[in-house]
Design a protein around this motif. Structure first.
Motif, PDB file in Angstrom:
ATOM      1  N   LYS A 305       0.819  -1.217   0.000  1.00 14.34           N
ATOM      2  CA  LYS A 305       0.000   0.000   0.000  1.00 14.34           C
ATOM      3  C   LYS A 305       0.854   1.270   0.000  1.00 14.34           C
ATOM      4  O   LYS A 305       0.564   2.240   0.695  1.00 14.34           O
ATOM      5  CB  LYS A 305      -0.955   0.001   1.197  1.00 14.34           C
ATOM      6  CG  LYS A 305      -1.936  -1.166   1.161  1.00 14.34           C
ATOM      7  CD  LYS A 305      -2.911  -1.138   2.309  1.00 14.34           C
ATOM      8  CE  LYS A 305      -3.893  -2.303   2.219  1.00 14.34           C
ATOM      9  NZ  LYS A 305      -4.845  -2.315   3.344  1.00 14.34           N
ATOM     10  N   GLY A 306       1.933   1.229  -0.783  1.00  9.72           N
ATOM     11  CA  GLY A 306       2.761   2.414  -0.962  1.00  9.72           C
ATOM     12  C   GLY A 306       3.823   2.617   0.091  1.00  9.72           C
ATOM     13  O   GLY A 306       4.612   3.550  -0.003  1.00  9.72           O
ATOM     14  N   SER A 307       3.873   1.748   1.090  1.00  2.00           N
ATOM     15  CA  SER A 307       4.893   1.890   2.130  1.00  2.00           C
ATOM     16  C   SER A 307       6.238   1.403   1.613  1.00  2.00           C
ATOM     17  O   SER A 307       6.306   0.533   0.741  1.00  2.00           O
ATOM     18  CB  SER A 307       4.505   1.079   3.374  1.00  2.00           C
ATOM     19  OG  SER A 307       3.305   1.571   3.924  1.00  2.00           O
ATOM     20  N   ARG A 308       7.303   1.945   2.177  1.00  2.00           N
ATOM     21  CA  ARG A 308       8.652   1.569   1.755  1.00  2.00           C
ATOM     22  C   ARG A 308       8.906   0.094   2.040  1.00  2.00           C
ATOM     23  O   ARG A 308       8.476  -0.436   3.074  1.00  2.00           O
ATOM     24  CB  ARG A 308       9.677   2.433   2.485  1.00  2.00           C
ATOM     25  CG  ARG A 308      11.113   2.101   2.111  1.00  2.00           C
ATOM     26  CD  ARG A 308      12.104   2.975   2.832  1.00  2.00           C
ATOM     27  NE  ARG A 308      12.051   4.342   2.351  1.00  2.00           N
ATOM     28  CZ  ARG A 308      12.932   5.286   2.705  1.00  2.00           C
ATOM     29  NH1 ARG A 308      13.904   4.997   3.534  1.00  2.00           N
ATOM     30  NH2 ARG A 308      12.820   6.501   2.228  1.00  2.00           N
ATOM     31  N   LEU A 309       9.606  -0.580   1.144  1.00  2.61           N
ATOM     32  CA  LEU A 309       9.953  -1.979   1.347  1.00  2.61           C
ATOM     33  C   LEU A 309      11.017  -2.092   2.431  1.00  2.61           C
ATOM     34  O   LEU A 309      11.893  -1.231   2.555  1.00  2.61           O
ATOM     35  CB  LEU A 309      10.477  -2.593   0.050  1.00  2.61           C
ATOM     36  CG  LEU A 309       9.588  -2.477  -1.195  1.00  2.61           C
ATOM     37  CD1 LEU A 309      10.233  -3.207  -2.362  1.00  2.61           C
ATOM     38  CD2 LEU A 309       8.195  -3.033  -0.931  1.00  2.61           C
ATOM     39  N   ASN A 310      10.923  -3.159   3.217  1.00  4.19           N
ATOM     40  CA  ASN A 310      11.963  -3.346   4.226  1.00  4.19           C
ATOM     41  C   ASN A 310      13.208  -3.984   3.593  1.00  4.19           C
ATOM     42  O   ASN A 310      13.193  -4.404   2.433  1.00  4.19           O
ATOM     43  CB  ASN A 310      11.445  -4.195   5.405  1.00  4.19           C
ATOM     44  CG  ASN A 310      10.975  -5.583   4.967  1.00  4.19           C
ATOM     45  OD1 ASN A 310      11.611  -6.233   4.136  1.00  4.19           O
ATOM     46  ND2 ASN A 310       9.861  -6.033   5.541  1.00  4.19           N
ATOM     47  N   HIS A 311      14.269  -4.058   4.389  1.00  2.00           N
ATOM     48  CA  HIS A 311      15.547  -4.551   3.880  1.00  2.00           C
ATOM     49  C   HIS A 311      15.421  -5.969   3.329  1.00  2.00           C
ATOM     50  O   HIS A 311      15.969  -6.288   2.277  1.00  2.00           O
ATOM     51  CB  HIS A 311      16.593  -4.510   5.002  1.00  2.00           C
ATOM     52  CG  HIS A 311      17.951  -4.967   4.571  1.00  2.00           C
ATOM     53  ND1 HIS A 311      18.837  -4.151   3.892  1.00  2.00           N
ATOM     54  CD2 HIS A 311      18.576  -6.173   4.687  1.00  2.00           C
ATOM     55  CE1 HIS A 311      19.937  -4.820   3.634  1.00  2.00           C
ATOM     56  NE2 HIS A 311      19.814  -6.039   4.109  1.00  2.00           N
ATOM     57  N   GLU A 312      14.677  -6.811   4.014  1.00  3.78           N
ATOM     58  CA  GLU A 312      14.532  -8.205   3.581  1.00  3.78           C
ATOM     59  C   GLU A 312      13.812  -8.310   2.247  1.00  3.78           C
ATOM     60  O   GLU A 312      14.195  -9.095   1.371  1.00  3.78           O
ATOM     61  CB  GLU A 312      13.772  -8.997   4.657  1.00  3.78           C
ATOM     62  CG  GLU A 312      13.647 -10.479   4.350  1.00  3.78           C
ATOM     63  CD  GLU A 312      12.912 -11.227   5.446  1.00  3.78           C
ATOM     64  OE1 GLU A 312      12.517 -12.382   5.207  1.00  3.78           O
ATOM     65  OE2 GLU A 312      12.722 -10.658   6.539  1.00  3.78           O
ATOM     66  N   GLN A 313      12.763  -7.505   2.068  1.00  8.13           N
ATOM     67  CA  GLN A 313      12.019  -7.525   0.806  1.00  8.13           C
ATOM     68  C   GLN A 313      12.907  -7.080  -0.364  1.00  8.13           C
ATOM     69  O   GLN A 313      12.922  -7.720  -1.419  1.00  8.13           O
ATOM     70  CB  GLN A 313      10.795  -6.597   0.906  1.00  8.13           C
ATOM     71  CG  GLN A 313       9.672  -7.117   1.781  1.00  8.13           C
ATOM     72  CD  GLN A 313       8.574  -6.086   1.948  1.00  8.13           C
ATOM     73  OE1 GLN A 313       8.822  -4.943   2.343  1.00  8.13           O
ATOM     74  NE2 GLN A 313       7.339  -6.478   1.649  1.00  8.13           N
ATOM     75  N   GLU A 314      13.648  -5.982  -0.165  1.00  4.33           N
ATOM     76  CA  GLU A 314      14.510  -5.483  -1.240  1.00  4.33           C
ATOM     77  C   GLU A 314      15.625  -6.472  -1.557  1.00  4.33           C
ATOM     78  O   GLU A 314      15.976  -6.683  -2.724  1.00  4.33           O
ATOM     79  CB  GLU A 314      15.086  -4.118  -0.856  1.00  4.33           C
ATOM     80  CG  GLU A 314      14.060  -2.994  -0.893  1.00  4.33           C
ATOM     81  CD  GLU A 314      14.698  -1.618  -0.882  1.00  4.33           C
ATOM     82  OE1 GLU A 314      15.851  -1.498  -0.429  1.00  4.33           O
ATOM     83  OE2 GLU A 314      14.033  -0.662  -1.324  1.00  4.33           O
ATOM     84  N   GLU A 315      16.174  -7.101  -0.516  1.00  4.27           N
ATOM     85  CA  GLU A 315      17.249  -8.058  -0.737  1.00  4.27           C
ATOM     86  C   GLU A 315      16.758  -9.268  -1.521  1.00  4.27           C
ATOM     87  O   GLU A 315      17.453  -9.777  -2.407  1.00  4.27           O
ATOM     88  CB  GLU A 315      17.836  -8.513   0.604  1.00  4.27           C
ATOM     89  CG  GLU A 315      19.095  -9.358   0.444  1.00  4.27           C
ATOM     90  CD  GLU A 315      19.796  -9.598   1.757  1.00  4.27           C
ATOM     91  OE1 GLU A 315      20.936 -10.085   1.724  1.00  4.27           O
ATOM     92  OE2 GLU A 315      19.212  -9.309   2.813  1.00  4.27           O
ATOM     93  N   THR A 316      15.544  -9.728  -1.228  1.00  5.46           N
ATOM     94  CA  THR A 316      14.965 -10.863  -1.954  1.00  5.46           C
ATOM     95  C   THR A 316      14.787 -10.529  -3.427  1.00  5.46           C
ATOM     96  O   THR A 316      15.129 -11.320  -4.315  1.00  5.46           O
ATOM     97  CB  THR A 316      13.604 -11.253  -1.336  1.00  5.46           C
ATOM     98  OG1 THR A 316      13.799 -11.617   0.032  1.00  5.46           O
ATOM     99  CG2 THR A 316      12.984 -12.421  -2.095  1.00  5.46           C
TER     100      THR A 316
END
Length: 372
Positions: A305-316
């Motif tokens: 819903k437009g929130s920033r991705l966390n580190h784990e999501q971006e790394e995946t």
């Protein structure tokens, strides 16, 4: 572009100015959207810049012109192009004979390349050098009306230093040689140009630009070195994003909150229009692998819903699309684990999902790929 707000690009400026001064040689600037290509052309066209680099106005005329998109002006053709160029020239030229030639061309019932060349031949006889600063030149190359005869005439004007004192500084998203080849052009139009690809700004220049923009806005964002470094990472060194941050941040705490993700930028209507164009142009210049990565990022932001991705999501995502991520890094759109699109995830996701997905009839935000 106010000269006092322009930052860096000294290598490119020096090469362009040197080529203009000596035999009015031509240059081709390329790079992704937001890297400051338009700002560079406007800086070069400014009278204070010409004075700084000792290009006297009575001898050099630098004309900035943005080439229109064929989708905006479907009937746009070479005669309209030259009429608009001559209209701008008429405002700067004082020689009565040349002004009369311009009036004669404007009244021609049909387009005549020889009339164009005759004007520039006469300009050289009067010791006048003319340089066209052509923004979005890709638009002309993708318009079928601007055929090989137009390019041949333009190349002849720029290449024939005996009869003409005429130069070009053109701006494209892709390198000119690649663009001409992609469009199937057999004539090596691009071989008269010095190629100048732009890259994102270094960290120090990024900080200077941020401070300049905040100063113009009358805002006291005396960001320290750490905050400038954070803003640089957030904007990925892209001048457009740095300028928008400078126009948006009211104080140092606002900038810090944006960097940490505690606050989302509130973009005004004009900013949102600029950002939509930025995303559209990035998408156009992306290969299949890069577009697939952009789709995954858009889906993830849609689901968040437009929130920033966390580190784990971006790394995946990065692990699954390593090569595409690296390609976007080279283009200045990613830095380490950060994406410049995190500054406007809603606009980014809206554009990409409209390009590739539709919302399922059942609602609930479920996405179905076009054709699926």
């Amino acid at each position: 572009m106010r000269p006092d707000l322009f930052v860096d690009r000294q290598r490119e400026i020096d090469e362009i100015i040197t080529r203009i001064k000596f035999q009015t040689q031509s240059s081709a600037v390329s790079g992704d959207s937001g890297l400051g290509k338009t700002a560079l052309l406007r800086y070069l066209a400014h009278p204070r810049t010409l004075k700084k680099y000792q290009l006297p106005g009575e001898e050099f005329k630098c004309i900035y012109f943005r080439c229109p998109d064929v989708r905006e002006r479907p009937q746009y053709a070479p005669i309209q192009f030259w009429q608009e160029i001559f209209s701008r020239l008429a405002r700067q030229i004082t020689d009565a004979e040349l002004v009369e030639q311009i009036r004669g061309f404007q009244s021609l019932p049909a387009f005549d390349y020889y009339a164009v060349e005759e004007f520039f031949y006469g300009a050289k006889r009067k010791h006048l050098s003319i340089v066209l600063l052509l923004d979005d030149f890709d638009n002309l190359l993708s318009n079928a009306a601007f055929d090989k005869y137009f390019l041949w005439s333009l190349k002849n004007l720029a290449h024939n230093n005996v009869d003409y004192s005429f130069g070009l500084v053109i701006v494209t998203l892709q390198r000119l040689s690649e663009l001409c080849q992609d469009l199937g052009m057999t004539s090596p139009f691009f071989n008269i140009f010095s190629s100048l690809p732009l890259a994102p700004l270094p960290a120090a220049e990024s900080g200077t630009l941020l401070q300049n923009m905040c100063r113009v806005q009358g805002r006291k964002v005396a960001a320290d070195h750490k905050e400038q470094e954070q803003a640089y990472k957030l904007a990925a060194g892209i001048p457009l994003m740095i300028r928008l941050l400078g126009q948006t941040c009211r104080d140092t705490s606002t900038l810090a909150q944006l960097v940490s993700g505690q606050r989302k930028p509130v973009w005004r209507a004009g900013h949102r229009q600029i950002l939509r164009r930025f995303v559209q142009r990035v998408w156009v210049c992306s290969g299949a692998g890069e577009k697939q990565l952009l789709q995954y990022l858009a889906k993830a932001w849609h689901e968040n819903k437009g929130s920033r991705l966390n580190h784990e999501q971006e790394e995946t995502i990065m692990q699954h699309h390593t090569r595409a991520w690296q390609a976007l890094e080279k283009r200045g759109l990613m830095q380490q684990m950060n994406s410049v699109f995190s500054l406007f995830p809603d606009l980014f996701a809206e554009f990409v999902l409209k390009e590739t997905f539709v919302v399922a009839p059942s609602g609930a935000g479920r996405l179905v790929q076009h054709g699926g």
